[in-house]
Structures are given as structure tokens and as C-alpha cells.
Design a protein around this motif. Structure first.
Motif, mmCIF file in Angstrom:
data_model
loop_
_atom_site.group_PDB
_atom_site.id
_atom_site.type_symbol
_atom_site.label_atom_id
_atom_site.label_comp_id
_atom_site.label_asym_id
_atom_site.label_seq_id
_atom_site.Cartn_x
_atom_site.Cartn_y
_atom_site.Cartn_z
ATOM 1 N N GLU A 12 14.889 32.803 -28.059
ATOM 2 C CA GLU A 12 15.784 33.889 -27.651
ATOM 3 C C GLU A 12 15.459 35.177 -28.420
ATOM 4 O OE1 GLU A 12 19.815 32.811 -28.411
ATOM 5 O OE2 GLU A 12 20.587 34.642 -27.471
ATOM 6 N N GLN A 13 15.226 35.033 -29.730
ATOM 7 C CA GLN A 13 14.886 36.214 -30.541
ATOM 8 C C GLN A 13 13.539 36.794 -30.130
ATOM 9 O OE1 GLN A 13 15.199 34.190 -34.319
ATOM 10 N NE2 GLN A 13 17.187 35.118 -34.786
ATOM 11 N N LEU A 14 12.603 35.909 -29.777
ATOM 12 C CA LEU A 14 11.282 36.366 -29.327
ATOM 13 C C LEU A 14 11.437 37.204 -28.051
ATOM 14 C CD1 LEU A 14 8.290 35.918 -30.185
ATOM 15 C CD2 LEU A 14 8.223 33.997 -28.615
ATOM 16 N N ARG A 15 12.270 36.723 -27.147
ATOM 17 C CA ARG A 15 12.489 37.442 -25.881
ATOM 18 C C ARG A 15 13.199 38.775 -26.124
ATOM 19 N NH1 ARG A 15 10.970 34.550 -21.550
ATOM 20 N NH2 ARG A 15 10.638 32.330 -21.911
ATOM 21 N N GLU A 16 14.109 38.783 -27.109
ATOM 22 C CA GLU A 16 14.812 40.032 -27.450
ATOM 23 C C GLU A 16 13.790 41.090 -27.919
ATOM 24 O OE1 GLU A 16 17.745 39.374 -30.546
ATOM 25 O OE2 GLU A 16 17.956 41.541 -30.867
ATOM 26 N N ALA A 17 12.841 40.660 -28.768
ATOM 27 C CA ALA A 17 11.813 41.583 -29.261
ATOM 28 C C ALA A 17 10.942 42.079 -28.103
ATOM 29 C CB ALA A 17 10.955 40.886 -30.316
ATOM 30 N N PHE A 18 10.559 41.173 -27.219
ATOM 31 C CA PHE A 18 9.701 41.575 -26.100
ATOM 32 C C PHE A 18 10.434 42.494 -25.118
ATOM 33 C CE2 PHE A 18 5.365 40.109 -26.018
ATOM 34 C CZ PHE A 18 5.318 39.289 -27.141
ATOM 35 N N ALA A 19 11.758 42.389 -25.055
ATOM 36 C CA ALA A 19 12.515 43.299 -24.174
ATOM 37 C C ALA A 19 12.410 44.726 -24.713
ATOM 38 C CB ALA A 19 13.967 42.843 -24.091
ATOM 39 N N LEU B 113 12.871 47.573 -34.033
ATOM 40 C CA LEU B 113 11.782 46.589 -34.004
ATOM 41 C C LEU B 113 10.730 47.055 -34.997
ATOM 42 C CD1 LEU B 113 10.655 44.056 -32.167
ATOM 43 C CD2 LEU B 113 9.000 45.783 -31.515
ATOM 44 N N TYR B 114 10.502 46.249 -36.035
ATOM 45 C CA TYR B 114 9.485 46.636 -37.000
ATOM 46 C C TYR B 114 8.191 45.907 -36.698
ATOM 47 C CZ TYR B 114 6.673 47.112 -41.105
ATOM 48 O OH TYR B 114 5.613 47.385 -41.922
ATOM 49 N N THR B 115 7.137 46.650 -36.444
ATOM 50 C CA THR B 115 5.818 46.024 -36.354
ATOM 51 C C THR B 115 4.733 47.039 -36.689
ATOM 52 O OG1 THR B 115 4.409 44.509 -35.126
ATOM 53 C CG2 THR B 115 5.320 46.374 -33.880
ATOM 54 N N PHE B 116 3.507 46.546 -36.851
ATOM 55 C CA PHE B 116 2.383 47.421 -37.174
ATOM 56 C C PHE B 116 1.842 48.068 -35.917
ATOM 57 C CE2 PHE B 116 -0.259 46.949 -41.238
ATOM 58 C CZ PHE B 116 0.866 47.111 -42.020
ATOM 59 N N ASP C 283 12.007 41.846 -37.837
ATOM 60 C CA ASP C 283 10.739 41.959 -38.573
ATOM 61 C C ASP C 283 9.642 41.292 -37.751
ATOM 62 O OD1 ASP C 283 8.666 42.108 -40.283
ATOM 63 O OD2 ASP C 283 9.709 41.275 -42.022
ATOM 64 N N PHE C 284 9.045 42.074 -36.856
ATOM 65 C CA PHE C 284 8.072 41.495 -35.930
ATOM 66 C C PHE C 284 6.653 41.480 -36.496
ATOM 67 C CE2 PHE C 284 6.699 40.821 -31.368
ATOM 68 C CZ PHE C 284 7.455 39.679 -31.220
ATOM 69 N N ASN C 285 6.561 41.754 -37.810
ATOM 70 C CA ASN C 285 5.254 41.658 -38.461
ATOM 71 C C ASN C 285 5.328 40.785 -39.710
ATOM 72 O OD1 ASN C 285 2.504 42.596 -38.153
ATOM 73 N ND2 ASN C 285 2.786 43.620 -40.121
ATOM 74 N N SER C 286 6.480 40.076 -39.890
ATOM 75 C CA SER C 286 6.671 39.281 -41.109
ATOM 76 C C SER C 286 6.277 40.106 -42.333
ATOM 77 C CB SER C 286 5.850 37.980 -41.045
ATOM 78 O OG SER C 286 6.103 37.295 -39.845
ATOM 79 N N GLN C 287 6.798 41.357 -42.376
ATOM 80 C CA GLN C 287 6.389 42.368 -43.357
ATOM 81 C C GLN C 287 4.888 42.638 -43.246
ATOM 82 O OE1 GLN C 287 8.481 44.478 -45.440
ATOM 83 N NE2 GLN C 287 9.599 43.763 -43.631
ATOM 84 N N LEU C 288 4.078 42.101 -44.166
ATOM 85 C CA LEU C 288 2.628 42.348 -44.069
ATOM 86 C C LEU C 288 1.945 41.046 -43.626
ATOM 87 C CD1 LEU C 288 1.079 44.925 -44.445
ATOM 88 C CD2 LEU C 288 0.732 44.395 -46.834
ATOM 89 N N ASN D 292 3.605 39.530 -34.782
ATOM 90 C CA ASN D 292 3.447 38.495 -35.821
ATOM 91 C C ASN D 292 4.800 38.149 -36.436
ATOM 92 O OD1 ASN D 292 0.556 38.716 -35.641
ATOM 93 N ND2 ASN D 292 0.687 40.531 -36.928
ATOM 94 N N PRO D 293 5.714 37.594 -35.671
ATOM 95 C CA PRO D 293 7.051 37.333 -36.219
ATOM 96 C C PRO D 293 7.041 36.181 -37.213
ATOM 97 C CG PRO D 293 6.850 36.369 -34.032
ATOM 98 C CD PRO D 293 5.575 37.122 -34.275
ATOM 99 N N PRO D 294 8.074 36.081 -38.052
ATOM 100 C CA PRO D 294 8.210 34.882 -38.883
ATOM 101 C C PRO D 294 8.217 33.641 -37.989
ATOM 102 C CG PRO D 294 9.789 36.554 -39.570
ATOM 103 C CD PRO D 294 9.164 37.048 -38.302
ATOM 104 N N LEU D 295 7.690 32.547 -38.507
ATOM 105 C CA LEU D 295 7.547 31.331 -37.687
ATOM 106 C C LEU D 295 8.896 30.661 -37.404
ATOM 107 C CD1 LEU D 295 4.405 29.758 -39.460
ATOM 108 C CD2 LEU D 295 4.516 31.679 -37.862
ATOM 109 N N CYS D 296 9.949 31.124 -38.069
ATOM 110 C CA CYS D 296 11.279 30.544 -37.833
ATOM 111 C C CYS D 296 11.982 31.225 -36.658
ATOM 112 C CB CYS D 296 12.137 30.657 -39.089
ATOM 113 S SG CYS D 296 12.465 32.363 -39.561
ATOM 114 N N ILE D 297 11.316 32.150 -35.996
ATOM 115 C CA ILE D 297 11.938 32.869 -34.877
ATOM 116 C C ILE D 297 12.321 31.882 -33.760
ATOM 117 C CG2 ILE D 297 9.786 33.396 -33.613
ATOM 118 C CD1 ILE D 297 10.948 36.270 -33.180
ATOM 119 N N THR D 298 13.428 32.183 -33.064
ATOM 120 C CA THR D 298 13.804 31.343 -31.918
ATOM 121 C C THR D 298 13.234 31.980 -30.643
ATOM 122 O OG1 THR D 298 15.825 32.586 -31.474
ATOM 123 C CG2 THR D 298 15.998 30.711 -33.017
#
Ligand code: PLP
Length: 465
Positions: free
Chosen positions: A444-451, A424-427, A77-82, A436-442
């Protein structure tokens, strides 16, 4: 043929819906994604869309930064929903607080006093800037802004509100009139008294003005409108859906000075940028400016239960000691929502999520810059904390956007399809997409999304001339 009142039809179409004792009892977990979509499309309205064009993702459960379809497809959830589930999905501490409050006292009417209402007001007074320390609770952000402008008008005795074009303030009559973006158009003429002040950002090709330039034009508009007729200026200190627009240094301070000079109230709409998203509790904190009124929602309860609020400085709250506050809502200060917000704020504090947004924001900035250095279709990136955007272009010299203002293009559609296919869900909006990922993202997860994003950008790179 109309389907709406054909009782037998849903069961023929959706075999996983069951009838028990003549009453429909839905074995919810047994519904397929396709069935959920069919039912929602047939019997519910999706927002801001021609209904035939919507293509929703069926969502069955969520945890942390992920959500799943009934068939088990996982999405980041790369947009923290809305841009609202800031603490991440399914936090046990908040779920427990909701359950406990639901069992004890889920509702009390707004004329009652409850512990959670008082405690939430006190907590927000600690977190919000300066001497803001009284709050009116609403169901969401639009109602918070409706009440903010009402408070400004009652307090100043003036009627005009100044707002910018590149803004969104909500979907109700007043909030939509304040909104500058195209979502306003169909609701016009809207409420009387809303005037426009200039934006500092003018699109990727024209770029941004300096604080001095935009402030000079703003003051001219105030003079032309008659400063003594203006109750308030409303801004998103960091603009959200209209492009993650971070103001030039001095702009927010300059607006504050203009407001002080003319007796105008400054309203900070922190509905999207508040609650840690930018690496501070509120985005206006980056400039150490105290607004007169502050509206919030979304991250306030991380959307586990709906809640909004408008906060005001002490002298404004005092005005309503002997003057009636003309505003009310059946769900004002809803105990279930207030308890949820208190538990959510405790999570931000316990897990250090505001600091995390700041430090991971530096990592995300690096990842965005890396994309820009390697992908010719990336014309600009902007971010502050974990509030980010990528603007795509067809040409690095002319900076022609990959899709026109308020429009789309085959490439942007294909990119959106790719993100969805890859989980990958984003707007994806106009020529931009959000980070705009949830602030609890790690990290490693951030890098996975950017890949995933990195691979997706090959699609738009191919369109670059
Ligand atoms: C800056 C801003 N203000 C107000 C709103 C409206 O909030 P709500 O949808 O909760 O009414 C939004 C929603 O996206 C927003 O981003």
C-alpha cells in the motif's frame, strides 16, 4: 564579515537556543527547521556541492519508511536515505541493542577480541557467498574498498586494479580513483595503478552490449595492460548511483572466468546493492558467482551506526596467517557498530526482508512498467528487487535524455521540487530518479509513493516533443 567566532550571534539569530549556567545547552527539539538549516549551512560543509547551492531538508525524527521535519511535515523516504536504511527507521530491536552495548562496552581497541566482533564475523561467513569467511571491519564503504585493494595487492604481489567508468566506490583517495563517475575528476590524478575496463551500458540512447561483446573487449584490455600486472577487477555487480545497471546474463560469470584464467582477484563492491536491496543477500548471488573479496557497508548496519567490512575467501585469509596485513583503523571492529550489525541482520531474518524485497520487487517492476506505458517522458525503467530507477527523455524516438550527462535541466529541477513538496524523498540525478524504499515498505505504501510519482511525471511529459 566572518561569523565563525562570534559567540553571541547564534542566540540572536536562533532564539530557541538557550544558555544555561554559561554553557550552551541546546533545547534541540525546540529548534525550527529554518534554524537547523541556518546553523548547518553556517558551520558545516555539505558534500559534493557548492555550499551556496545546497537546499537541505531539516530532519527531526524518523520511523519505518517515514521521516519528519521539526514542523511535522512527513516524507516517504523513497531512497532509504542514502540507499542504506534498508530495514527502515527506528527499529526498536536495533535501538535496544545499541543502548545495551553502549551501556556495556561501546569501544574496545582493534587489538582486543570482543564477543560481537567474533559473532558478526561468523554470521557474515554464513551469509556471504562460497568460502568467504574472514572479515576486516571499517567505518564505511570507501574504507572497505581501500582495504580490499590493499589485500588484493598484498596477496597477488601485483599492483594494478581494473575498474569501470560507470561506478562509484567511495570518497577516499583510492576509492575515488577506482570510481569512474565524475566525482573522480576533481581528485585526479589519484593513486597510481588504476586502469579502466569497458562498461556494458552506454547510456539510454546507445543501450547495452551483450555479455560476449563486453567480455571480449574486457579481455583485450587485460591483454594490453598485461594480465600478470593486474591484482584485481572491482565491480558493483549491480551498479548503484550510476544507473541501477543490471548486467546481461553471463557477464559476471565471464568476468569470473577471465579472473581465474589470469590469476586476477574479483572484488564485488556490495556496499549499495548488498543486504537484501536486490532480493538476495548480495547482488552477486543472482549469478551464483563467488568473488574473492566482497566489500559492504550501508545495509550491514542499516546505517544506525556506521560500519563497513571487507570479506575474503579462506585461502586469502590464510595468506595473512604468516604475512603481515598492513592495515588498521582506530575504529576497526568497533563493538557498538558490530552489535548494531548483528541486531540489524537479525531483523532481516526475523521479518523475512530479503524475500520481501524479492516479492515486492515484482510489484514495483509492474508499477514502473505502468509508468512507462502511460508517460511519454519515461524512456526506460530498470529494477531488481527494491533497487529501481527511471530514466526520463525528451523524445521517445531519439531518446534524448531530459538532462545531459552530469547535468540537470529546468524540468528535472521542477520534478525534484514537486516530489519534495508532495512529501516524497528520493534522489533526482541527471535525467533519472531512484526508487529505493526501505525493505519494510508495504504494498500500500509503495502504491502511495508511485501515485505521487505518477502525478509528478506530468511535469516532464509536458517537455516531450
Ligand atoms: C557501491 C558503493 N561503494 C562504495 C561506497 C562508499 O561508501 P561510504 O560512503 O560508506 O564510504 C558507496 C557509497 O554510496 C557505494 O554506493
Amino acid at each position: 564579515m566572518a561569523f565563525s567566532s562570534t559567540p553571541a550571534l547564534p542566540f540572536a539569530l536562533f532564539p530557541s537556543l538557550r544558555i544555561a549556567s554559561g554553557i550552551m545547552s541546546t533545547t534541540i527539539d525546540a529548534m525550527t527547521g529554518e534554524e537547523i538549516i541556518e546553523l548547518c549551512r553556517r558551520h558545516t560543509m555539505f558534500e559534493w556541492s557548492a555550499q551556496a547551492a545546497v537546499d537541505p531538508i531539516p530532519m527531526a525524527r524518523a520511523k519505518g519508511i517515514h521521516f519528519w521535519t521539526p514542523e511535522g511535515k512527513r516524507f516517504i523516504d523513497f531512497n532509504s536515505q542514502l540507499m542504506c536504511v534498508n530495514i527502515g527507521h527506528g527499529d526498536e530491536r536495533v535501538v535496544r541493542a545499541i543502548n545495551e552495548r553502549a551501556a556495556k562496552l561501546p569501544y574496545a581497541n582493534p587489538f582486543m577480541a570482543t564477543d560481537v566482533r567474533g559473532l558478526l564475523g561468523k554470521k557474515l561467513a554464513e551469509l556471504t557467498p562460497g568460502d568467504i569467511d574472514a572479515f576486516f571491519f571499517t567505518n564505511g564503504g570507501a574504507e572497505a574498498n581501500e582495504n580490499a585493494i590493499r589485500i588484493a595487492r598484498l596477496f597477488t604481489g601485483r599492483h594494478k586494479i581494473a575498474a569501470r567508468y560507470r561506478s562509484y566506490h567511495g570518497g577516499t583517495a583510492g576509492a575515488l580513483t577506482l570510481t569512474g563517475d565524475p566525482r573522480r575528476w576533481a581528485a585526479e590524478p589519484g593513486i597510481p595503478g588504476v586502469v579502466r575496463i569497458p562498461d556494458f551500458y552506454h547510456g539510454i540512447q546507445k543501450g547495452s552490449e551483450t555479455a560476449d561483446e563486453v567480455l571480449a573487449r574486457t579481455e583485450e584490455i587485460l591483454e594490453l595492460e598485461g594480465p600478470k600486472t593486474i591484482a584485481a577487477i572491482i565491480i558493483e555487480p549491480v551498479t548503484g548511483t550510476n544507473g541501477i545497471l543490471i548486467p546481461p546474463d553471463g557477464y559476471i560469470q565471464g568476468l569470473r572466468a577471465l579472473c581465474d584464467k589470469h590469476g586476477i582477484l574479483l572484488i564485488a563492491d556490495e556496499v549499495m546493492a548488498g543486504f537484501g536491496r536486490t532480493g538476495e543477500w548480495f547482488s552477486i548471488d543472482h549469478w551464483k558467482v563467488v568473488p574473492d573479496l566482497i566489500s559492504m557497508a550501508k545495509g550491514l548496519s542499516s546505517a544506525y551506526v556506521q560500519l563497513g567490512a571487507v570479506g575474503m575467501r579462506r585461502h586469502i585469509a590464510d595468506h595473512f596467517q604468516n604475512n603481515v596485513f598492513y592495515g588498521g583503523l582506530t575504529y576497526n571492529s568497533h563493538p557498538l557498530a558490530c552489535a548494531t550489525a548483528l541486531a540489524t541482520i537479525a531483523v532481516y531474518e526475523e521479518d523475512g526482508l530479503i524475500e520481501k524485497a524479492r516479492s515486492l520487487g515484482v510489484v514495483m517492476r509492474g508499477l514502473l512498467e505502468d509508468l512507462q506505458s502511460r508517460h511519454p517522458s519515461v524512456g526506460a525503467t530498470r529494477s531488481i528487487g527494491l533497487f529501481g530507477i527511471v530514466e526520463l527523455v525528451r523524445n521517445r524516438q531519439t531518446l534524448e535524455p531530459m538532462a545531459p550527462f552530469n547535468g540537470t535541466s529546468p524540468e528535472m529541477k521542477e520534478l525534484g521540487k514537486f516530489f519534495r513538496q508532495e512529501g516524497l524523498y528520493t534522489f533526482v540525478r541527471w535525467n533519472t530518479f531512484f526508487a529505493n524504499p526501505p525493505l519494510c515498505i508495504t504494498e500500500e505504501q509503495l502504491r502511495e509513493a508511485f501515485a505521487i510519482i505518477d502525478r509528478g511525471l506530468d511535469i516532464t511529459d509536458r517537455a516531450v516533443v
